[in-house]
Write a protein that holds these residues in place. Structure first.
Motif, PDB file in Angstrom:
ATOM      1  N   VAL A 242      12.856  -2.672  -4.395  1.00 14.60           N
ATOM      2  CA  VAL A 242      12.864  -1.922  -3.288  1.00 14.60           C
ATOM      3  C   VAL A 242      12.134  -2.365  -2.097  1.00 14.60           C
ATOM      4  N   LEU A 243      12.621  -2.830  -1.081  1.00 15.08           N
ATOM      5  CA  LEU A 243      12.155  -3.782  -0.199  1.00 15.08           C
ATOM      6  C   LEU A 243      12.051  -2.769   0.959  1.00 15.08           C
ATOM      7  N   ASN A 244      13.213  -1.977   1.619  1.00 10.89           N
ATOM      8  CA  ASN A 244      13.302  -1.131   2.585  1.00 10.89           C
ATOM      9  C   ASN A 244      13.086   0.473   2.121  1.00 10.89           C
ATOM     10  N   ASN A 245      12.596   1.035   3.193  1.00 13.12           N
ATOM     11  CA  ASN A 245      12.250   2.494   2.843  1.00 13.12           C
ATOM     12  C   ASN A 245      11.695   2.672   1.856  1.00 13.12           C
ATOM     13  N   ASP A 246      10.363   2.025   1.618  1.00 14.06           N
ATOM     14  CA  ASP A 246       9.380   2.350   0.526  1.00 14.06           C
ATOM     15  C   ASP A 246       7.869   1.923   1.075  1.00 14.06           C
ATOM     16  N   TYR A 247       7.224   2.707   1.304  1.00 13.73           N
ATOM     17  CA  TYR A 247       6.003   2.055   2.173  1.00 13.73           C
ATOM     18  C   TYR A 247       4.885   2.880   1.441  1.00 13.73           C
ATOM     19  N   VAL A 248       3.714   1.901   1.350  1.00  8.84           N
ATOM     20  CA  VAL A 248       2.425   2.582   1.220  1.00  8.84           C
ATOM     21  C   VAL A 248       1.658   2.887   2.429  1.00  8.84           C
ATOM     22  N   ILE A 249       1.331   4.105   2.610  1.00  5.89           N
ATOM     23  CA  ILE A 249       0.477   4.541   3.545  1.00  5.89           C
ATOM     24  C   ILE A 249      -0.858   4.708   3.234  1.00  5.89           C
ATOM     25  N   ASN A 250      -1.886   3.834   4.039  1.00  8.99           N
ATOM     26  CA  ASN A 250      -3.304   4.064   3.686  1.00  8.99           C
ATOM     27  C   ASN A 250      -4.019   5.189   4.132  1.00  8.99           C
ATOM     28  N   PRO A 251      -5.097   5.647   3.804  1.00  8.38           N
ATOM     29  CA  PRO A 251      -5.722   7.096   4.373  1.00  8.38           C
ATOM     30  C   PRO A 251      -5.780   7.038   5.805  1.00  8.38           C
ATOM     31  N   ASP A 252      -5.842   5.908   6.670  1.00  7.62           N
ATOM     32  CA  ASP A 252      -6.119   5.729   7.825  1.00  7.62           C
ATOM     33  C   ASP A 252      -4.645   5.735   8.549  1.00  7.62           C
ATOM     34  N   GLY A 253      -3.552   5.802   7.713  1.00  5.74           N
ATOM     35  CA  GLY A 253      -2.443   5.724   8.768  1.00  5.74           C
ATOM     36  C   GLY A 253      -1.524   4.608   8.593  1.00  5.74           C
ATOM     37  N   GLU A 254      -2.299   3.533   8.283  1.00  5.70           N
ATOM     38  CA  GLU A 254      -1.785   1.955   8.181  1.00  5.70           C
ATOM     39  C   GLU A 254      -0.664   2.022   7.094  1.00  5.70           C
ATOM     40  N   ILE A 255       0.395   1.213   7.677  1.00  2.00           N
ATOM     41  CA  ILE A 255       1.580   1.320   6.727  1.00  2.00           C
ATOM     42  C   ILE A 255       1.563  -0.139   6.221  1.00  2.00           C
ATOM     43  N   ILE A 256       1.722  -0.382   4.958  1.00  2.00           N
ATOM     44  CA  ILE A 256       1.635  -1.671   3.937  1.00  2.00           C
ATOM     45  C   ILE A 256       2.790  -1.869   3.285  1.00  2.00           C
ATOM     46  N   LEU A 257       3.351  -3.036   2.824  1.00  2.00           N
ATOM     47  CA  LEU A 257       4.223  -2.912   1.887  1.00  2.00           C
ATOM     48  C   LEU A 257       3.358  -3.496   0.462  1.00  2.00           C
ATOM     49  N   GLY A 258       3.581  -2.352  -0.416  1.00  2.00           N
ATOM     50  CA  GLY A 258       2.786  -2.818  -1.769  1.00  2.00           C
ATOM     51  C   GLY A 258       1.349  -2.623  -1.916  1.00  2.00           C
ATOM     52  N   LEU A 259       0.734  -2.572  -3.162  1.00  2.00           N
ATOM     53  CA  LEU A 259      -0.409  -2.194  -2.939  1.00  2.00           C
ATOM     54  C   LEU A 259      -1.566  -3.465  -3.155  1.00  2.00           C
ATOM     55  N   PRO A 260      -0.926  -4.393  -3.901  1.00  2.00           N
ATOM     56  CA  PRO A 260      -2.065  -5.708  -4.045  1.00  2.00           C
ATOM     57  C   PRO A 260      -2.298  -6.316  -2.858  1.00  2.00           C
ATOM     58  N   GLN A 261      -3.493  -6.620  -2.512  1.00  2.00           N
ATOM     59  CA  GLN A 261      -3.942  -7.648  -1.577  1.00  2.00           C
ATOM     60  C   GLN A 261      -3.723  -7.024  -0.175  1.00  2.00           C
ATOM     61  N   ASP A 262      -3.660  -6.055   0.112  1.00  2.00           N
ATOM     62  CA  ASP A 262      -3.273  -5.234   1.487  1.00  2.00           C
ATOM     63  C   ASP A 262      -3.536  -5.655   2.762  1.00  2.00           C
ATOM     64  N   GLU A 263      -4.958  -6.732   2.488  1.00  2.00           N
ATOM     65  CA  GLU A 263      -5.641  -7.194   3.804  1.00  2.00           C
ATOM     66  C   GLU A 263      -4.342  -8.381   4.221  1.00  2.00           C
TER      67      GLU A 263
END
Length: 350
Positions: A242-263
């Protein structure tokens, strides 16, 4: 494009009281004590914003992840469920939720609250004696709430892969309804093949004692469905990418794709506070690049070609950050999938 289903993974906090070596977000975690209140809790205004930026979708799935999300406390979750209910009524949408937790904070009050709000409980537990998530206390909690827990998921690693059948037996004895597994993303190809072989041993056990094996092993059913080309996949491990419409939202509101290595800047899509609608990120240059990578990953030739096509790139894409090139299949995990699918393909999936 259909404005049908949107999935948010809300990282409630980066805090956790465990320190698992294979954790996908270990580099971002803050290690606190079990009863500490995290300092980085996602504010309730963020939950409201997530729904406001999803206007037009018919269904919104909210998954609570961490860290350990239950460290947020019961009052945080009560307020969040109130917001979800209010937004569902306001937007005339269907809202569903689930939580991924180590389960060590679970008690009667938690279970009742999750039940009242239709929040599914997914427990990560690695088998008795295996690491911090293989404790007797956790097993007792799983046994106590087996009927209320949706699925238990061990992470299969070098440490416990030889015991996957024993882990299944423990959960079956506890009365757990479903078990799936996640394969350690940092494992080598050789280790992944070992994981696959161990998984097939569990398949044989399930087939040899069908009346005794009441816990549904989702990897077994997914692999068989893939081999037959029919059926609906139900495990997160082998479900389609699932690449589209499936987003991780960090506590500060940042949007990332996936959990590992989100820097990694390639997977950081800005702040949910600064966009007009969540679909704004869908049309960004980063998402176009990612979809191009996904298509290229399908074009593998050789021994794993069919497995690659069946699994849509062998675990693409969340698990590959800084582990392997994004425009290629995840070869280590593909080797594991190849062993698992061959169990059915080599006998005609009968």
């Amino acid at each position: 494009m259909y404005y049908n289903q949107l999935t948010y993974l809300l990282r409630v906090t980066n805090s956790c009281f465990l320190n698992c070596s294979y954790c996908m977000v270990k580099d971002q975690l803050t290690h606190d004590r079990i009863n500490d209140t995290p300092s980085d809790l996602a504010p309730h205004s963020l939950v409201e914003t997530m729904f406001d930026k999803a206007i037009g979708f018919g269904e919104v799935y909210l998954t609570f992840v961490g860290g350990e999300p239950m460290m947020a406390g019961k009052e945080w979750f009560r307020k969040t469920f109130e917001i979800m209910k209010s937004k569902a009524e306001q937007r005339c949408i269907s809202v569903s939720s689930r939580i991924y937790t180590n389960g060590l904070l679970l008690d009667d009050e938690w279970v009742e609250m999750f039940k009242e709000n239709g929040c599914q409980i997914f427990i990560s537990w690695d088998g008795l004696g295996f690491g911090k998530k293989g404790s007797q206390k956790a097993y007792e909690i799983i046994t106590r709430y087996a009927k209320q827990i949706t699925t238990v998921t061990p992470v299969i690693s070098k440490a416990n892969c030889h015991a996957i059948k024993d882990i299944y037996k423990q959960l079956n004895e506890a009365g757990v309804k479903r078990m799936t597994c996640q394969y350690d993303i940092y494992a080598s190809t050789e280790q992944m093949i070992e994981f696959g072989n161990a998984t097939c041993e569990l398949f044989r056990h399930i087939e040899s004692e069908p009346l005794e094996c009441k816990t549904r092993f989702l990897i077994y059913h997914d692999a068989k469905a893939m081999a037959l080309g029919t059926g609906r996949l139900s495990s997160n491990e082998m479900s389609a990418a699932v690449l589209n419409n499936d987003y991780v939202i960090n506590p500060d509101g940042e949007i990332i794709l996936g959990l590992p290595q989100d820097e990694d800047e390639r997977f950081r899509l800005g702040s949910i506070y600064s966009i007009g609608h969540i679909n704004d990120v869908l049309f960004s240059a980063k998402m176009k690049w990612l979809n191009d990578c996904y298509v290229k990953a399908q074009r593998l030739i050789g021994n794993y070609e069919r497995t690659n096509m069946l699994t849509r790139g062998g675990g693409f894409f969340f698990d590959k950050k800084q582990i392997q090139d994004m425009d290629k299949p995840f070869m280590a995990k593909l080797a594991c999938y190849h062993v698992i699918l061959s169990y059915f393909l080599n006998r005609g999936a009968k």
